[in-house]
Design a protein around this motif. Structure first.
Motif, PDB file in Angstrom:
ATOM      1  N   UNK A  27       0.835  -1.196   0.000  1.00  0.00           N
ATOM      2  CA  UNK A  27       0.000   0.000   0.000  1.00  0.00           C
ATOM      3  C   UNK A  27       0.873   1.250   0.000  1.00  0.00           C
ATOM      4  N   UNK A  28       0.302   2.345  -0.472  1.00  0.00           N
ATOM      5  CA  UNK A  28       0.978   3.635  -0.452  1.00  0.00           C
ATOM      6  C   UNK A  28       0.421   4.452   0.707  1.00  0.00           C
ATOM      7  N   UNK A  29       1.299   5.202   1.380  1.00  0.00           N
ATOM      8  CA  UNK A  29       0.894   5.991   2.529  1.00  0.00           C
ATOM      9  C   UNK A  29       0.139   7.260   2.126  1.00  0.00           C
ATOM     10  N   UNK A  30       0.548   7.882   1.013  1.00  0.00           N
ATOM     11  CA  UNK A  30      -0.042   9.163   0.630  1.00  0.00           C
ATOM     12  C   UNK A  30       0.243   9.413  -0.842  1.00  0.00           C
ATOM     13  N   UNK A  31      -0.266  10.558  -1.324  1.00  0.00           N
ATOM     14  CA  UNK A  31       0.020  10.952  -2.690  1.00  0.00           C
ATOM     15  C   UNK A  31      -1.109  10.654  -3.654  1.00  0.00           C
ATOM     16  N   UNK A  40      -7.280   0.574  -2.822  1.00  0.00           N
ATOM     17  CA  UNK A  40      -8.592  -0.089  -2.849  1.00  0.00           C
ATOM     18  C   UNK A  40      -8.725  -1.003  -4.058  1.00  0.00           C
ATOM     19  N   UNK A  41      -8.288  -0.499  -5.209  1.00  0.00           N
ATOM     20  CA  UNK A  41      -8.368  -1.317  -6.431  1.00  0.00           C
ATOM     21  C   UNK A  41      -7.503  -2.565  -6.315  1.00  0.00           C
ATOM     22  N   UNK A  42      -6.372  -2.423  -5.635  1.00  0.00           N
ATOM     23  CA  UNK A  42      -5.475  -3.568  -5.478  1.00  0.00           C
ATOM     24  C   UNK A  42      -6.147  -4.670  -4.647  1.00  0.00           C
ATOM     25  N   UNK A  47      -9.365  -9.861  -4.252  1.00  0.00           N
ATOM     26  CA  UNK A  47     -10.595 -10.550  -3.879  1.00  0.00           C
ATOM     27  C   UNK A  47     -11.276 -11.157  -5.108  1.00  0.00           C
ATOM     28  N   UNK A  48     -11.225 -10.485  -6.233  1.00  0.00           N
ATOM     29  CA  UNK A  48     -11.816 -11.013  -7.462  1.00  0.00           C
ATOM     30  C   UNK A  48     -11.161 -12.340  -7.845  1.00  0.00           C
TER      31      UNK A  48
END
Length: 381
Positions: A27-31, A40-42, A47-48
């Motif tokens: 995950x990315x912290x910011x930006x 979220x997409x990741x 899950x898909x």
């Protein structure tokens, strides 16, 4: 604040169900990526893939939907995604859902089985990862006990001055802000003149004497978080034998999140933690053959007999099969099936449960490169 506790790990390791889903994503912290929902997409993509696999293996639509509801709720929680670290670990079953935001750069991975997959987490509980953090500035002193993956504030109010003014006996800030032309405009304080150095030295000595009551008999690192120009003064005041020789730079303030402070301290101490792993690898290479093992069929029974001190697992690899605890027999199989388990996951969980160390090692650096699992045995078994 525990990012993931040993109790959490134990609870996850003991959990069993018909379907247990483990997902890890970076995950990315910011930006920009955060604002555009990349994290979220990741998770949605992982899950898909999991859902497709569950459908292909004949799991009921009802069970899949019950697990999917948990994932979708997390995916839709915009507030959650605004407060991320380097990685996210999610553990889901029909009647269970746990997730942990962690300062670990996970590779995207998912595992479906009858148990949760904890191998990516085991280094968090390995080695002597304890240390202390002293966050110090003229108007604030805070003290923390930490590990690689946890941080807890320790109350030192009755042991050390809370701010410089408590020690020097006058309004330090007002006095030094009146020295026009000599102010550090970034932080509002003048450079360390002789008078100021003496005042800081008195302050730091009082802090050192206070925390000494807590750490006098400790042998773990103490990391100081302060402005760069103050650290040499603190080094002069310090009496603790294990003060780390580099500080966490910057100007700590009330707005700095505790997790950010923790992450910076862990980064600063990384050479120290790497040394522990290197020492265990050196020990493996120097021990006689009877004190090491490289055959998984021998290692897992040795683990269950309490004989293993340190386990080295090849990163990005796995071994699947079965283990009969009653007969202490291991059968290695080709690939994962609905009836077998990850033997690496099993071994790692058990070693952590027994208080041993587990290290994930790249293939080129494994002590014995012909084996995906190496074990250093205990001297007193």
């Amino acid at each position: 604040m525990s990012l993931i506790s040993k109790e959490d790990f134990t609870s996850l390791s003991l959990f069993n169900s018909d379907v247990c889903v483990s997902v890890f994503i970076p995950t990315q912290r910011a930006g920009k990526d955060v604002l555009e929902g990349k994290n979220q997409r990741h998770l949605k993509s992982q899950w898909k893939e999991v859902k497709t696999k569950l459908e292909k293996t004949g799991h009921s639509k009802d069970k899949i939907e019950k697990i999917g509801v948990h994932f979708q709720k997390l995916i839709d929680d915009n507030n959650f995604w605004r407060h991320q670290s380097d990685g996210l670990a999610v553990f889901a079953a029909e009647n269970a859902f746990e997730y942990y935001t962690l300062p670990v750069n996970f590779e995207a991975y998912h595992y479906i089985g009858k148990e949760f997959y904890l191998k990516p987490l085991v280094p968090m509980f390995s080695g002597k990862g304890k240390f202390f953090i002293l966050e110090i500035q003229p108007k604030k002193v805070s003290f923390y006990e930490a590990t690689n993956y946890s941080i807890t504030q320790i109350d030192i109010e009755d042991l050390a001055p809370e701010k410089l003014q408590d020690r020097v006996g006058y309004d330090f800030e007002e006095k030094h802000l009146n020295h026009k032309g000599s102010i550090n405009t970034q932080h509002g304080y003048a450079p360390a003149t002789r008078e100021r150095k003496d005042e800081f030295l008195r302050f730091f000595r009082a802090v050192d004497q206070g925390i000494d009551k807590i750490i006098h008999h400790e042998t773990v690192p103490l990391v100081v978080s302060c402005e760069d120009y103050l650290f040499p003064i603190y080094q002069e005041a310090n009496t603790y034998d294990h003060l780390y020789d580099k500080c966490v730079p910057g100007n700590p303030n009330d707005n700095q999140h505790i997790l950010e402070l923790h992450a910076k301290a862990v980064e600063q101490l990384q050479p120290h933690f790497d040394k522990q792993k290197e020492e265990k690898m050196k020990e493996f290479n120097e021990q006689p053959p009877e004190m090491t093992s490289t055959k998984i069929t021998d290692i897992i029974p040795s683990i269950y007999e309490g004989k293993v001190d340190t386990l080295f697992l090849e990163n990005r690899e796995d071994i699947f099969g079965t283990f009969n605890e009653e007969k202490m027999s291991v059968e290695v199989q080709d690939g994962q099936t609905g009836d077998n388990i990850s033997l690496m996951n099993l071994a790692a969980k058990k070693v952590i449960e027994q208080g041993g160390s587990v290290f994930l090692i790249e293939s080129a650096f494994m002590p014995e490169k012909e084996s995906k699992m190496n074990a250093l045995l205990r001297f007193n078994y």
